[in-house]
Design an enzyme around this catalytic site. Structure first.
Site, short mmCIF file in Angstrom:
data_model
loop_
_atom_site.label_atom_id
_atom_site.label_comp_id
_atom_site.label_asym_id
_atom_site.label_seq_id
_atom_site.Cartn_x
_atom_site.Cartn_y
_atom_site.Cartn_z
N HIS A 267 0.87 -1.19 0.00
CA HIS A 267 0.00 0.00 0.00
C HIS A 267 0.91 1.24 0.00
CE1 HIS A 267 -3.46 2.40 0.62
NE2 HIS A 267 -3.81 2.09 1.86
N HIS A 306 -2.51 -2.21 -9.73
CA HIS A 306 -3.46 -1.61 -8.80
C HIS A 306 -4.72 -2.44 -8.76
CE1 HIS A 306 -5.90 1.46 -6.84
NE2 HIS A 306 -4.75 1.97 -6.45
N ASP A 362 2.72 5.48 -6.88
CA ASP A 362 3.97 5.36 -6.12
C ASP A 362 5.20 5.19 -7.00
OD1 ASP A 362 3.00 5.65 -3.56
OD2 ASP A 362 2.28 3.58 -3.51
N1 CMC Z 1 4.53 -6.97 -10.35
C1 CMC Z 1 4.39 -8.18 -10.96
N2 CMC Z 1 3.23 -8.84 -11.04
C2 CMC Z 1 2.16 -8.27 -10.50
C3 CMC Z 1 2.21 -7.01 -9.85
C4 CMC Z 1 3.46 -6.36 -9.80
N3 CMC Z 1 3.59 -5.18 -9.22
N4 CMC Z 1 0.99 -6.69 -9.40
C5 CMC Z 1 0.19 -7.71 -9.75
N5 CMC Z 1 0.88 -8.66 -10.41
C6 CMC Z 1 0.36 -9.88 -11.01
C7 CMC Z 1 0.12 -10.94 -9.94
O1 CMC Z 1 1.24 -11.75 -9.76
C8 CMC Z 1 -1.07 -11.68 -10.53
O2 CMC Z 1 -0.58 -12.51 -11.55
P1 CMC Z 1 -1.21 -13.98 -11.76
O3 CMC Z 1 -2.63 -13.71 -12.21
O4 CMC Z 1 -0.36 -14.62 -12.80
O5 CMC Z 1 -1.14 -14.66 -10.43
C9 CMC Z 1 -1.88 -10.58 -11.22
O6 CMC Z 1 -0.91 -9.57 -11.56
C10 CMC Z 1 -2.98 -9.97 -10.34
O7 CMC Z 1 -2.35 -9.53 -9.11
P2 CMC Z 1 -3.04 -9.50 -7.70
O8 CMC Z 1 -2.00 -9.59 -6.64
O9 CMC Z 1 -4.16 -10.50 -7.68
O10 CMC Z 1 -3.68 -8.04 -7.71
P3 CMC Z 1 -4.28 -7.29 -6.46
O11 CMC Z 1 -5.35 -6.42 -6.99
O12 CMC Z 1 -4.59 -8.22 -5.36
O13 CMC Z 1 -3.02 -6.41 -5.98
C11 CMC Z 1 -1.49 -4.63 -5.73
C12 CMC Z 1 -2.89 -5.05 -6.22
C13 CMC Z 1 -1.38 -3.11 -5.84
C14 CMC Z 1 -1.31 -5.04 -4.26
C15 CMC Z 1 -0.43 -5.32 -6.63
O14 CMC Z 1 -0.56 -4.91 -7.95
C16 CMC Z 1 1.00 -5.08 -6.13
O15 CMC Z 1 1.49 -5.81 -5.26
N6 CMC Z 1 1.69 -4.02 -6.67
C17 CMC Z 1 3.01 -3.67 -6.19
C18 CMC Z 1 2.89 -2.85 -4.92
C19 CMC Z 1 2.43 -1.45 -5.21
O16 CMC Z 1 2.92 -0.76 -6.09
N7 CMC Z 1 1.44 -0.98 -4.40
C20 CMC Z 1 0.95 0.40 -4.48
C21 CMC Z 1 -0.46 0.45 -4.93
S1 CMC Z 1 -0.94 2.12 -5.41
C22 CMC Z 1 -0.87 3.04 -3.96
C23 CMC Z 1 -1.87 2.60 -2.97
O17 CMC Z 1 -3.08 2.75 -3.21
O18 CMC Z 1 -1.45 2.13 -1.93
#
Ligand code: CMC
Length: 427
Positions: A267, A306, A362
């Site tokens: 986050h 996201h 971010d």
């Molecule tokens: N790098 C590589 N792969 C990713 C990433 C990433 N940053 N984010 C998602 N994926 C992949 C994930 O591995 C999954 O792949 P598969 O379907 O093959 O298993 C797919 O994309 C869907 O990911 P998810 O984890 O189910 O998505 P989510 O909606 O649960 O997670 C998130 C959202 C923001 C936590 C995630 O994208 C992430 O960890 N990003 C990196 C951390 C980050 O930048 N966070 C800041 C968010 S914006 C500021 C805020 O609001 O806090």
């Protein structure tokens, strides 16, 4: 077209007609779907609340597919260009843009409550010299409750407004003190002649000069960054603020809890994680190897992806523009080239394209903070300053919403059935 959903329960053959309102069915309408009288009724299972609306809200609108973000109907691009953080804070909290008189009085009220109780300052000084500033921030915000007599009168609108103003005024002071603490420098008291962001820069960077003069480009950049972070509807930290607030805790404790939720690297801690990642990559030539690691699941590309945006995060585009203006003053951040190369490769790569992973807010914000002379530990703290406004607006909305009740999700119990206690020597 009827606004109903007809469900046939294949276990019983019974049919139910459930109303649809705002594209949503009420989860409690599922409860009537039972196999027999003793059945509890149907629930929905949604880990991470991916498809569950927990509230109606009039604050922030996001269309993740089209990359749209609006506060109270105003596009983020217009607010970032035309407005100031305190004006946006007023808009988010009260629903309308202030007129001149309202804005003057609002700015005056906030500016004149920025001082902290000296005992809180002493308490902050007692933290370990290398304590993470976000931990100091979380603890100190919670401690503010101990200096406020009316903090628990959450059902009294006047008292609520007092706490809201006090928190918006004091979070930058706590944040700046946590930075000075990290640097081992004396804390700098607020300067009420300066703007919200100008004063924040003063409290962080003033040294021996009689009067600190913020650099206008940096003051404006910081103000815009606060605007961009001010609210983002029901994210992890805002949902935490609402969950804590729903038990009628005081807003200081609730905001401290929200900040704790923000702290995590998935986050608000992501901007810190992005910088660490860029430093680790170290050179543009190492970008392809890093992308490979991400694709094999060894790590995540921090600052990408996201839950809601499946398109370019509109805040990331605005931040990219601000970055150019900041770098004109501070000099170019050498990590920018690595970030641009990461973005270029990722936006062409099938892995990221098919998963709709784009840079989020971010990805570039940390580069600006670093160019301003801030260490990575401060990045989530800066996020928390802006987001405090959204947390408080959402908290107020929760408390005045007659439909809201204490947050209390259900579970599916899959543990052991009843069994008898075995004395320890018989195990
Ligand atoms: N790098 C590589 N792969 C990713 C990433 C990433 N940053 N984010 C998602 N994926 C992949 C994930 O591995 C999954 O792949 P598969 O379907 O093959 O298993 C797919 O994309 C869907 O990911 P998810 O984890 O189910 O998505 P989510 O909606 O649960 O997670 C998130 C959202 C923001 C936590 C995630 O994208 C992430 O960890 N990003 C990196 C951390 C980050 O930048 N966070 C800041 C968010 S914006 C500021 C805020 O609001 O806090």
């Amino acid at each position: 077209m009827p606004d109903t959903l007809t469900i046939t329960d294949d276990r019983t053959g019974n049919t139910y007609q459930i109303p649809i309102e705002h594209g949503t069915i009420r989860a409690m309408d599922l409860r009537q779907i039972k196999t027999d009288e003793n059945d509890f009724g149907l629930m929905s299972y949604d880990p991470g609340y991916i498809n569950t609306a927990s509230t109606k809200s009039t604050i922030t609108y996001i269309d993740g597919e089209r990359g749209i973000l609006r506060y109270r109907g105003y596009p983020i691009e217009q607010l970032a260009k035309e407005s100031t953080f305190l004006e946006v804070a007023f808009l988010i909290l009260f629903g309308e843009l202030p007129n001149r008189e309202e804005l003057d009085s609002w700015e005056h009220d906030i500016t004149h409550q920025t001082y902290l109780h000296e005992k809180l300052k002493s308490l902050m000084q007692s933290f370990c010299h290398d304590a993470h500033p976000m931990s100091i921030f979380i603890a100190s915000v919670a401690t503010l409750a101990t200096f406020s007599t009316g903090a628990r009168s959450v059902d009294d609108p006047e008292r609520r407004l007092e706490q809201v103003k006090s928190l918006i005024a004091k979070v930058p002071t706590i944040a700046a003190f946590s930075f000075r603490h990290l640097r081992g420098l004396p804390y700098v008291y607020p300067d009420t002649d300066l703007s919200y962001s100008g004063n924040f820069l003063n409290m962080m960077f003033k040294m021996s000069e009689a009067k600190y003069k913020p650099e206008p480009a940096l003051e404006r950049a910081l103000d815009v960054l606060f605007i961009l972070h001010a609210d983002h509807e029901q994210n992890c930290s805002t949902s935490t603020m609402r969950a804590i607030g729903s038990s009628k805790s005081d807003p200081y404790s609730a905001l401290s809890g929200a900040a704790a939720a923000l702290y995590g690297p998935l986050h608000g801690g992501a901007n810190e994680a992005v910088l660490r990642m860029l430093q680790e990559i170290g050179h543009v030539d190492h970008v392809p190897a890093h992308i490979k690691q991400v694709k094999t699941g060894e790590s995540r590309l921090m600052g990408f992806g996201h839950r809601v945006y499946k398109n370019y995060d509109p805040r990331a585009s605005i931040i990219k523009e601000i970055a150019d203006r900041v770098f004109e003053v501070t000099g170019r951040n050498p990590l920018l080239d690595i970030a641009l190369e990461l973005e270029r490769i990722a936006l062409e790569d099938e892995y990221f394209v098919s998963r709709k992973l784009y840079p989020n807010v971010d990805f570039y914000s940390g580069l600006i903070y670093q160019a301003m002379g801030l260490p990575v530990e401060m990045f989530p703290v800066l996020f928390a300053i802006g987001r405090s406004v959204g947390w408080l607006a959402q908290w107020g909305e929760l408390l005045t919403d007659p439909e809201q009740r204490i947050a209390r999700p259900r579970q599916i119990y899959l543990g052991a059935d009843q069994r008898d206690y075995t004395p320890i020597d018989k195990r």
